[in-house]
Design a protein around this motif. Structure first.
Motif, PDB file in Angstrom:
ATOM      1  N   LEU A 222       0.833  -1.207   0.000  1.00 39.76           N
ATOM      2  CA  LEU A 222       0.000   0.000   0.000  1.00 39.76           C
ATOM      3  C   LEU A 222       0.867   1.256   0.000  1.00 39.76           C
ATOM      4  O   LEU A 222       0.605   2.208  -0.753  1.00 39.76           O
ATOM      5  N   ALA A 223       1.921   1.259   0.785  1.00 41.18           N
ATOM      6  CA  ALA A 223       2.824   2.412   0.817  1.00 41.18           C
ATOM      7  C   ALA A 223       3.497   2.607  -0.544  1.00 41.18           C
ATOM      8  O   ALA A 223       3.678   3.749  -0.995  1.00 41.18           O
ATOM      9  N   ALA A 224       3.839   1.511  -1.205  1.00 40.47           N
ATOM     10  CA  ALA A 224       4.449   1.616  -2.531  1.00 40.47           C
ATOM     11  C   ALA A 224       3.455   2.185  -3.538  1.00 40.47           C
ATOM     12  O   ALA A 224       3.817   3.017  -4.377  1.00 40.47           O
ATOM     13  N   TRP A 225       2.190   1.779  -3.450  1.00 37.92           N
ATOM     14  CA  TRP A 225       1.174   2.352  -4.345  1.00 37.92           C
ATOM     15  C   TRP A 225       1.014   3.849  -4.100  1.00 37.92           C
ATOM     16  O   TRP A 225       0.770   4.609  -5.039  1.00 37.92           O
ATOM     17  N   LYS A 226       1.165   4.280  -2.858  1.00 37.19           N
ATOM     18  CA  LYS A 226       1.083   5.713  -2.558  1.00 37.19           C
ATOM     19  C   LYS A 226       2.206   6.467  -3.275  1.00 37.19           C
ATOM     20  O   LYS A 226       1.997   7.544  -3.841  1.00 37.19           O
ATOM     21  N   VAL A 227       3.417   5.902  -3.260  1.00 40.37           N
ATOM     22  CA  VAL A 227       4.544   6.517  -3.966  1.00 40.37           C
ATOM     23  C   VAL A 227       4.234   6.596  -5.459  1.00 40.37           C
ATOM     24  O   VAL A 227       4.446   7.635  -6.100  1.00 40.37           O
ATOM     25  N   VAL A 228       3.710   5.511  -6.021  1.00 39.77           N
ATOM     26  CA  VAL A 228       3.360   5.488  -7.443  1.00 39.77           C
ATOM     27  C   VAL A 228       2.264   6.511  -7.735  1.00 39.77           C
ATOM     28  O   VAL A 228       2.333   7.248  -8.722  1.00 39.77           O
ATOM     29  N   ASP A 229       1.256   6.586  -6.879  1.00 35.27           N
ATOM     30  CA  ASP A 229       0.159   7.542  -7.057  1.00 35.27           C
ATOM     31  C   ASP A 229       0.683   8.976  -7.086  1.00 35.27           C
ATOM     32  O   ASP A 229       0.294   9.775  -7.951  1.00 35.27           O
ATOM     33  N   THR A 230       1.580   9.299  -6.175  1.00 32.81           N
ATOM     34  CA  THR A 230       2.166  10.641  -6.129  1.00 32.81           C
ATOM     35  C   THR A 230       2.939  10.930  -7.409  1.00 32.81           C
ATOM     36  O   THR A 230       2.835  12.018  -7.985  1.00 32.81           O
ATOM     37  N   GLU A 231       3.692   9.946  -7.887  1.00 28.94           N
ATOM     38  CA  GLU A 231       4.476  10.132  -9.115  1.00 28.94           C
ATOM     39  C   GLU A 231       3.566  10.268 -10.336  1.00 28.94           C
ATOM     40  O   GLU A 231       3.815  11.081 -11.214  1.00 28.94           O
ATOM     41  N   VAL A 232       2.496   9.487 -10.389  1.00 27.65           N
ATOM     42  CA  VAL A 232       1.553   9.596 -11.511  1.00 27.65           C
ATOM     43  C   VAL A 232       0.921  10.985 -11.523  1.00 27.65           C
ATOM     44  O   VAL A 232       0.777  11.600 -12.586  1.00 27.65           O
ATOM     45  N   LYS A 233       0.563  11.504 -10.365  1.00 28.06           N
ATOM     46  CA  LYS A 233      -0.010  12.859 -10.305  1.00 28.06           C
ATOM     47  C   LYS A 233       0.995  13.895 -10.792  1.00 28.06           C
ATOM     48  O   LYS A 233       0.633  14.830 -11.511  1.00 28.06           O
ATOM     49  N   ARG A 234       2.259  13.738 -10.423  1.00 26.26           N
ATOM     50  CA  ARG A 234       3.293  14.674 -10.873  1.00 26.26           C
ATOM     51  C   ARG A 234       3.462  14.598 -12.383  1.00 26.26           C
ATOM     52  O   ARG A 234       3.504  15.617 -13.071  1.00 26.26           O
ATOM     53  N   LEU A 235       3.533  13.382 -12.907  1.00 22.51           N
ATOM     54  CA  LEU A 235       3.704  13.211 -14.348  1.00 22.51           C
ATOM     55  C   LEU A 235       2.472  13.676 -15.121  1.00 22.51           C
ATOM     56  O   LEU A 235       2.588  14.213 -16.229  1.00 22.51           O
ATOM     57  N   THR A 236       1.286  13.499 -14.544  1.00 20.40           N
ATOM     58  CA  THR A 236       0.056  13.976 -15.168  1.00 20.40           C
ATOM     59  C   THR A 236       0.059  15.493 -15.261  1.00 20.40           C
ATOM     60  O   THR A 236      -0.281  16.064 -16.304  1.00 20.40           O
ATOM     61  N   ALA A 237       0.461  16.152 -14.184  1.00 20.75           N
ATOM     62  CA  ALA A 237       0.542  17.618 -14.203  1.00 20.75           C
ATOM     63  C   ALA A 237       1.575  18.090 -15.218  1.00 20.75           C
ATOM     64  O   ALA A 237       1.359  19.087 -15.928  1.00 20.75           O
ATOM     65  N   LEU A 238       2.679  17.369 -15.339  1.00 17.86           N
ATOM     66  CA  LEU A 238       3.697  17.709 -16.330  1.00 17.86           C
ATOM     67  C   LEU A 238       3.127  17.554 -17.737  1.00 17.86           C
ATOM     68  O   LEU A 238       3.341  18.414 -18.606  1.00 17.86           O
ATOM     69  N   ALA A 239       2.399  16.473 -17.985  1.00 14.73           N
ATOM     70  CA  ALA A 239       1.786  16.252 -19.302  1.00 14.73           C
ATOM     71  C   ALA A 239       0.763  17.343 -19.610  1.00 14.73           C
ATOM     72  O   ALA A 239       0.694  17.842 -20.740  1.00 14.73           O
ATOM     73  N   ALA A 240      -0.015  17.741 -18.606  1.00  8.66           N
ATOM     74  CA  ALA A 240      -0.989  18.823 -18.811  1.00  8.66           C
ATOM     75  C   ALA A 240      -0.273  20.126 -19.123  1.00  8.66           C
ATOM     76  O   ALA A 240      -0.687  20.880 -20.015  1.00  8.66           O
ATOM     77  N   GLY A 241       0.802  20.410 -18.404  1.00 10.37           N
ATOM     78  CA  GLY A 241       1.576  21.624 -18.660  1.00 10.37           C
ATOM     79  C   GLY A 241       2.185  21.624 -20.048  1.00 10.37           C
ATOM     80  O   GLY A 241       2.212  22.654 -20.740  1.00 10.37           O
ATOM     81  N   THR A 242       2.672  20.466 -20.483  1.00  9.92           N
ATOM     82  CA  THR A 242       3.237  20.355 -21.829  1.00  9.92           C
ATOM     83  C   THR A 242       2.146  20.560 -22.869  1.00  9.92           C
ATOM     84  O   THR A 242       2.342  21.300 -23.846  1.00  9.92           O
TER      85      THR A 242
END
Length: 185
Positions: free
Chosen positions: A54-74
């Motif tokens: 579960l803690a590992a999924w939280k790390v992945v979730d945070t990274e996906v949100k960061r990458l999603t925001a980067l994709a939106a910005g691009t």
């Protein structure tokens, strides 16, 4: 553009890829928390193991949100509107604006958009936005006197991307590499 649908086969392949990426992270997190070697992660108490996952999924979730925001910005830097981003994400224009408030920039004055100076590691670089394409380029001089610029026809989508490449050049051409934050190798 509507929200994309994936096939059951694509879903199965995605699940496998995510689990394959997650397992080493979960093992590393569990190893650090327990002091046990990573290869013994699954020998632990099932509650502890599942909490590590579960803690590992939280790390992945945070990274996906960061990458999603980067994709939106691009997407925004290439001219996509909040309406288009919302449609791609399956939300309203207002929802997209709230989710990625910095993705679509408001037009600034032409002078503010076209040139930005960057000083780093004793060198300087100029970031320039081309009016015709909207793409960004950089040219600079390192502290060691080396001149550099974005290669040939390269245009970066964002000022930040151009600045990252210029910064890497300036760091590489610092006079004292230790002062530039690079440890001696």
């Amino acid at each position: 553009m509507s929200s994309p649908e994936i096939t059951p086969q694509e879903q199965a392949e995605l699940d496998k890829a995510l689990y394959d990426a997650l397992n080493p992270l979960a093992s590393a997190l569990r190893s650090r928390a327990s002091g046990l070697p990573e290869d013994r992660m699954w020998d632990a108490d099932p509650v502890d193991v599942t909490l590590s996952v579960l803690a590992a999924w939280k790390v992945v979730d945070t990274e996906v949100k960061r990458l999603t925001a980067l994709a939106a910005g691009t997407a925004g830097s290439y001219g996509a509107s909040y309406e288009q981003m919302g449609a791609a994400w399956g939300i309203t224009r207002q929802g997209a604006r709230k989710k990625w408030p910095e993705a679509v920039s408001r037009p600034a004055t032409a002078a503010a958009q076209t040139n930005t100076a960057l000083e780093l590691c004793g060198g300087t670089a100029e970031l320039t936005q081309e009016p015709s394409s909207g793409g960004w380029r950089w040219a600079g001089k390192g502290a060691d006197g080396t001149h550099g610029a974005a290669d040939g026809g390269i245009r970066y989508a964002t000022k930040e991307e151009a600045a990252a490449h210029a910064g890497a050049f300036l760091k590489e051409h610092a006079v004292d590499r230790f002062q530039a934050g690079v440890e001696p190798g």
